[in-house]
Motif scaffolding. Structure first.
Motif, PDB file in Angstrom:
ATOM      1  N   THR A 136       9.010  -2.611   3.606  1.00 16.92           N
ATOM      2  CA  THR A 136       8.091  -1.486   3.304  1.00 16.92           C
ATOM      3  C   THR A 136       6.712  -1.815   3.966  1.00 16.92           C
ATOM      4  O   THR A 136       6.135  -0.731   4.412  1.00 16.92           O
ATOM      5  N   THR A 137       6.143  -3.076   4.189  1.00 17.70           N
ATOM      6  CA  THR A 137       4.815  -3.097   4.882  1.00 17.70           C
ATOM      7  C   THR A 137       5.140  -3.061   6.263  1.00 17.70           C
ATOM      8  O   THR A 137       6.249  -2.991   6.751  1.00 17.70           O
ATOM      9  N   GLU A 138       3.859  -2.320   6.981  1.00 20.05           N
ATOM     10  CA  GLU A 138       4.211  -2.090   8.313  1.00 20.05           C
ATOM     11  C   GLU A 138       2.934  -2.589   9.281  1.00 20.05           C
ATOM     12  O   GLU A 138       1.889  -2.100   8.628  1.00 20.05           O
ATOM     13  N   ASN A 384      -4.646  -5.635  -4.727  1.00 19.99           N
ATOM     14  CA  ASN A 384      -5.595  -5.196  -6.153  1.00 19.99           C
ATOM     15  C   ASN A 384      -6.431  -4.070  -5.794  1.00 19.99           C
ATOM     16  O   ASN A 384      -6.386  -3.137  -6.596  1.00 19.99           O
ATOM     17  N   ASP A 385      -7.211  -4.475  -4.681  1.00 19.96           N
ATOM     18  CA  ASP A 385      -8.006  -3.329  -4.122  1.00 19.96           C
ATOM     19  C   ASP A 385      -7.553  -1.998  -3.845  1.00 19.96           C
ATOM     20  O   ASP A 385      -8.081  -0.891  -4.343  1.00 19.96           O
ATOM     21  N   ARG A 386      -6.424  -2.058  -3.550  1.00 18.18           N
ATOM     22  CA  ARG A 386      -5.620  -0.608  -3.278  1.00 18.18           C
ATOM     23  C   ARG A 386      -5.279   0.102  -4.419  1.00 18.18           C
ATOM     24  O   ARG A 386      -5.484   1.206  -4.604  1.00 18.18           O
ATOM     25  N   LEU A 387      -4.756  -1.067  -5.327  1.00 18.82           N
ATOM     26  CA  LEU A 387      -4.486  -0.310  -6.657  1.00 18.82           C
ATOM     27  C   LEU A 387      -5.656   0.173  -7.447  1.00 18.82           C
ATOM     28  O   LEU A 387      -5.760   1.206  -8.111  1.00 18.82           O
TER      29      LEU A 387
END
Ligand code: FAD
Length: 404
Positions: A136-138, A384-387
């Motif tokens: 998934t990571t890109e 966690n920052d994204r969440l």
């Protein structure tokens, strides 16, 4: 497209043919944990994939934990996934994550793959012939789950994959890959398709080394994947990834990861307590120390908090609950953020509790040094920052503050 949902209520594993026919899920997990323990030192030292543990997952049928019984799988529940992930995490966080991430991928196939791909893959999973890696990571988007920049090209009656994957756990060992790509007729970055590719359908090139602080045995190499697949290997339909992520990838990732982290921290606390209770330990440590008691209490409190949240989330998933609602998504994200923070802090606190010899040196039987290195990845493994950013938006959608 959604087919048989995960069985959340009962766990009666059928007897897999020719393999530990009467073994319970717990016994199968214990045998994998035993093998993982034997090779722990070498895989961490060499940053090498735990091949022996994977072989045991194959031969015990655990790779088919979430596969329905009609395909020969163990028909496991979310509770089974949690218990297995915790048990493996107690021994080695990398092995636990390899297993939990594979289960998350396999559930996407159970729920969203169409015939005949679905039947083919489920039989392979149950037989232990299909270990799945996740892409998934890109580059350029980091961990932003709902976007993809790499286009999936239609070419005749095939779909062409050309994908750089900066980090793929077990990518060198996987038999198949679930890959996010920008949909063929996408008009926006969030039109994302999830595709399945057999290893033999791809050219898999390693483009770097894996030499991290922790999670060394996860062997999460950067890869470049190129090849062609038939159109029926799109999971769900083109553009369906958002729905798959909300209903399967997100929930099972957060539950599985949190269970592994909790297992790792619980294993660390357990080894510290055994050291303290040991006759030799009693001489070395002052069990009358209020500071030591408070530190032990805090560590346990943190783990009980995560455990309560994990079991609450398990019950949320029971039955046919739609977890795409605001309060459910907030709870699932809270689980991931809280588990990542509290499990790490608990182990960090234990380092202070027992001090240099058993908190910081590599050869201590507490293995706090390794647990801390491994758990440092938890806040990064989907940031966690994204969440928190996503949760802030979700909070604005729920001015009445209704809890799931
Ligand atoms: C052990 C391990 C195994 C993994 N295995 C896999 C795998 O098998 N397959 C796979 O696809 N991925 C895998 N990942 C990747 C993982 O899921 C995340 O995608 C990845 O860790 C995120 O990388 P990042 O921190 O560089 O990116 P980002 O998420 O982009 O974060 C980079 C930095 O930017 C900050 N940031 C993020 N968004 C914002 C914003 N909007 N505003 C301000 N700051 C922001 C973050 O806090 C962070 O500090 C794995 C990660 C780990 C640690």
């Amino acid at each position: 497209m959604t087919t048989t949902p995960l069985n959340f209520t009962s766990s009666q594993p059928p007897a897999p043919k020719g393999r530990q026919a009467s073994a319970s899920v717990a016994e199968r997990v214990a045998s994998v944990a035993h093998v993982a323990q034997e090779h722990l030192e070498a895989t961490d030292r060499d940053a090498s994939f735990p091949r022996h543990a994977l072989r045991q997952m194959r031969s015990t049928g655990l790779l088919g934990l979430l596969v329905p019984a009609e395909y020969g799988g163990l028909a496991g529940t979310v509770g089974d996934l949690i218990d297995a992930s915790m048990a493996l995490g107690r021994v080695d966080m990398s092995v636990g994550m390899i297993f939990a991430m594979h289960c998350q991928q396999s559930e996407a196939i159970v729920r969203y793959a169409a015939s005949p791909l679905r039947e083919d893959l489920l039989h392979r999973l149950a037989a232990g012939d299909l270990y799945l890696a996740s892409v998934t990571t890109e580059p350029g988007k980091g961990g932003h789950l709902f976007r993809s920049y790499a286009p999936l090209h239609e070419s005749g009656d095939a779909l062409r994959i050309d994908r750089v994957a900066p980090i793929v756990t077990g990518g060198a060992e996987a038999d198949g890959f679930l890959i996010t790509m920008r949909s063929p007729h996408a008009t926006a970055d969030h039109h994302v398709s999830l595709v399945y590719a057999h290893r033999h359908q791809l050219t898999v090139e390693g483009s770097g080394v894996w030499n991290p602080m922790g999670m060394r045995a996860s062997h999460s190499l950067p890869l470049t994947l190129t090849g062609s697949i038939p159109p029926h290997q799109v999971i769900g339909e083109h553009g369906a990834f958002h729905r798959i992520a909300q209903s399967v990838f997100g929930p099972l990732a957060h539950i599985g990861w949190s269970a592994v982290w909790l297992g790792t921290a619980a294993g660390a606390l357990s080894r510290v307590l055994r050291l303290l209770r040991d006759p030799a330990g009693r001489k070395r440590f002052d069990l009358g120390s209020e500071l030591l008691m408070t530190r032990l209490s805090r560590a346990r409190q943190r783990l009980d908090t995560v455990h309560a949240l994990l079991r609450r989330t398990e019950s949320l998933m029971a039955g046919d609950t739609d977890v795409s609602g605001t309060s459910s998504q907030l709870l699932l994200n809270s689980l991931k953020i809280t588990a990542a923070e509290e499990c790490y802090r608990a182990v960090d606190e234990l380092v202070d509790a027992v001090g240099l010899r058993h908190g910081y040196l590599r050869d201590s039987p507490t293995r706090l040094e390794k647990s801390l290195r491994d758990l440092r990845s938890a806040a990064l493994n989907y940031s966690n920052d994204r969440l928190h950013l996503a949760d802030g938006q979700l909070c604005l959608l729920d001015p009445d503050v209704r809890f799931a």
